[in-house]
Enzyme design. Structure first.
Site, PDB file in Angstrom:
ATOM      1  N   HIS A  47       8.215  -6.999  -1.699  1.00  0.00           N
ATOM      2  CA  HIS A  47       8.024  -6.113  -0.340  1.00  0.00           C
ATOM      3  C   HIS A  47       8.913  -6.524   0.404  1.00  0.00           C
ATOM      4  CE1 HIS A  47       4.168  -4.417  -1.961  1.00  0.00           C
ATOM      5  NE2 HIS A  47       3.182  -5.725  -1.585  1.00  0.00           N
ATOM      6  N   GLY A  96       2.064   2.685  -3.309  1.00  0.00           N
ATOM      7  CA  GLY A  96       2.109   2.818  -4.584  1.00  0.00           C
ATOM      8  C   GLY A  96       2.735   1.852  -5.578  1.00  0.00           C
ATOM      9  N   THR A  97       2.681   0.701  -5.031  1.00  0.00           N
ATOM     10  CA  THR A  97       3.215  -0.494  -5.830  1.00  0.00           C
ATOM     11  C   THR A  97       2.556  -0.573  -7.218  1.00  0.00           C
ATOM     12  OG1 THR A  97       3.387  -1.606  -3.450  1.00  0.00           O
ATOM     13  CG2 THR A  97       4.085  -2.840  -5.534  1.00  0.00           C
ATOM     14  N   THR A  98       1.357  -0.801  -7.200  1.00  0.00           N
ATOM     15  CA  THR A  98       0.457  -0.874  -8.449  1.00  0.00           C
ATOM     16  C   THR A  98       0.838   0.330  -9.558  1.00  0.00           C
ATOM     17  OG1 THR A  98      -1.352  -1.795  -7.479  1.00  0.00           O
ATOM     18  CG2 THR A  98      -1.569  -1.132  -9.573  1.00  0.00           C
ATOM     19  N   TRP A  99       1.082   1.621  -9.160  1.00  0.00           N
ATOM     20  CA  TRP A  99       1.625   2.561  -9.661  1.00  0.00           C
ATOM     21  C   TRP A  99       2.875   2.639 -10.358  1.00  0.00           C
ATOM     22  CZ3 TRP A  99       4.833   6.460  -7.986  1.00  0.00           C
ATOM     23  CH2 TRP A  99       4.820   7.798  -8.828  1.00  0.00           C
ATOM     24  N   LYS A 125       0.810  -1.176  -0.125  1.00  0.00           N
ATOM     25  CA  LYS A 125      -0.003   0.018  -0.178  1.00  0.00           C
ATOM     26  C   LYS A 125       0.853   1.307   0.007  1.00  0.00           C
ATOM     27  CE  LYS A 125      -3.427  -0.713  -0.660  1.00  0.00           C
ATOM     28  NZ  LYS A 125      -3.832  -1.439  -1.923  1.00  0.00           N
TER      29      LYS A 125
END
Length: 479
Positions: free
Chosen positions: A148, A85-88, A83
């Site tokens: 992570h 900003g990993t996806t971005w 959570k």
């Protein structure tokens, strides 16, 4: 950029995986013997020997990856806390590295079909799972992976290979709120009561969060960057990973196209987001679950002032001294003056000289012990001896307010100026005004010096930015 469809609309896939049930079982038995505790999600978190926490499957996957993953120098690893900003950042990295075969404005871009977690897979959540040992040898360079895992427990081949590591983190309070929202979605899905934000904050502050404690995770990668800035970075993505944008690409707005492609508005509108799913160790997750408009400072809508202060106090204690590791600090009689990192001390105006306060005061100001009067008396003596009392003490007027006195006064103000309760915009404007006044007196303040002073004076609300800003390979401009 061309708008024609790409020849291949799917990211390259790993070869057929082998299985090694014995190795997985060996690590499962080991992790199961470690201390565990309840956490925000509905999974127990185990405590690794290196001090971080995770549920069983990804921790086992981490250890299998350490044993089996063979990194290449050309690999690029995205490292984040959940959570953060990993996806971005995955979307930005993939679209930047593969922009020539997959132009951002192409109707056949992989993002139209695949989520970013399918384009850049997690080592511990997707590749090294379910007894599998994936065949990654046929993947073309540069191979892109994500994790992570804290730096201390990365696969040893990653560190040894010298491959690039792109690290991203965000404000701890915003990270907490995003994780709390995410975890409660799955608690409700599994028929459990959602947890209160106060309970989530307690877990977070105790370090019992996935791959946390948060502060140890950030510091681990920060120290790795400090030791080897060519391998670990938090900024300047394209240049760092060896894919800088050409002048021609900038002229045709290739950067803007990638930013638009990876924007929240565009990504959330894709069918791959609205209807796609990603298989992770804890089950199949709808891609839409990875998206939340997490505004900076949204924690203010959820955390009590007391909880926010508690997290800030931990951040201040944990990060104290870390952000200044790459900055040279010289203590003058009136505060901290920062250099640009190229010399061992700050260049002061001719009429200002550095004094080591420790020579005169061998104790710290402590209101509890009642030593303020003694401290003030000695400080006043130092001010008078140094001839700067008219710059510091309110009731002292300068004998002659010459241009040199004004120059010194503005320089001293710039040295000791801090944000305090000012909003960040007002703080920046006042710093710039002081620098402009000095410029009028022929004492130019460089942009880098002004930026360093800005960083030095930021309040505790910006501790994470204080840590990250000096990490940029190209130092940020003040403007």
């Amino acid at each position: 950029m061309s708008s024609s469809p790409s020849m291949r609309i799917s990211p390259p896939q790993e070869g057929e995986a082998k299985t090694n049930e014995e190795l997985y079982q060996q690590f499962t038995n080991l992790v199961s013997s470690w201390p565990c505790s309840p956490a925000l999600s509905n999974y127990q978190l185990y405590r690794h020997d290196n001090g971080w926490h995770s549920s069983l499957a990804p921790m086992v996957g981490t250890m299998v990856a350490d044993a089996c993953f063979a990194a290449r120098p050309s690999d690029i690893i995205v490292a984040t806390l959940p959570k953060s900003g990993t996806t971005w950042i995955k979307a930005l990295l993939y679209s930047t590295v593969h922009r020539r075969e997959h132009p951002a404005d192409s109707c056949g871009h992989p993002f139209n079909i695949h989520g970013s977690h399918e384009c850049i897979k997690f080592l511990e959540y997707q590749l090294y799972t379910q007894n599998r040992i994936p065949d990654l040898d046929e993947l073309p360079d540069p191979r892109l992976f994500a994790t992570h895992v804290p730096f201390v427990s990365l696969p040893r081949s990653v560190v040894a290979s010298g491959c690039k590591i792109v690290y991203v983190c965000r404000d701890p309070k915003d990270t907490l709120i995003s994780h709390w929202n995410f975890a409660n979605k799955f608690r409700v899905r599994d028929g459990l009561e959602p947890l209160s934000v106060e309970t989530a904050a307690d877990y977070f502050c105790d370090g019992v969060s996935p791959f946390g404690p948060y502060w140890d995770h950030v510091l681990g990668y920060w120290r790795a960057h400090s030791a080897n800035p060519e391998q670990v970075i938090g900024m300047r993505l394209a240049k760092f990973v060896g894919c800088p944008f050409s002048v021609e690409e900038e002229e045709v707005c290739a950067v803007d196209a990638i930013v638009k492609l990876c924007s929240f508005e565009h990504m959330t509108g894709l069918e791959a987001t609205k209807g796609g799913k990603t298989e992770l160790t804890f089950g199949v997750v709808e891609n839409s679950s990875f998206f939340r408009r997490g505004q900076v400072g949204d924690w203010e809508n959820h955390l009590s002032p007391e909880t926010a202060r508690k997290i800030d106090a931990i951040s201040e204690a944990k990060f104290r001294g870390s952000a200044t590791a790459s900055l040279n600090l010289t203590v003058s009689p009136l505060g901290a003056a920062l250099s640009d990192g190229t010399s061992s001390s700050t260049v002061l105006p001719p009429s200002i000289h550095a004094v080591n306060i420790g020579v005169h005061i061998d104790f710290k100001l402590d209101p509890i012990s009642g030593n303020y009067s003694k401290w003030r008396c000695i400080m006043s003596f130092v001010f008078r001896k140094s001839g700067v009392e008219s710059h510091v003490l309110v009731h002292f007027e300068p004998l002659q307010q010459t241009s040199q006195w004004c120059q010194d006064d503005f320089q001293i103000l710039l040295m000791i100026y801090v944000q305090g309760d000012l909003r960040i915009g007002e703080y920046c404007r006042r710093l710039k005004a002081l620098a402009d006044e000095l410029d009028k007196l022929d004492e130019h303040v460089s942009d880098k010096t002004l930026t360093l002073q800005l960083i030095c004076g930021l309040s505790s609300w910006f501790q994470v930015m204080v840590l990250l800003l000096p990490m940029q390979v190209s130092f940020p401009n003040f403007v």
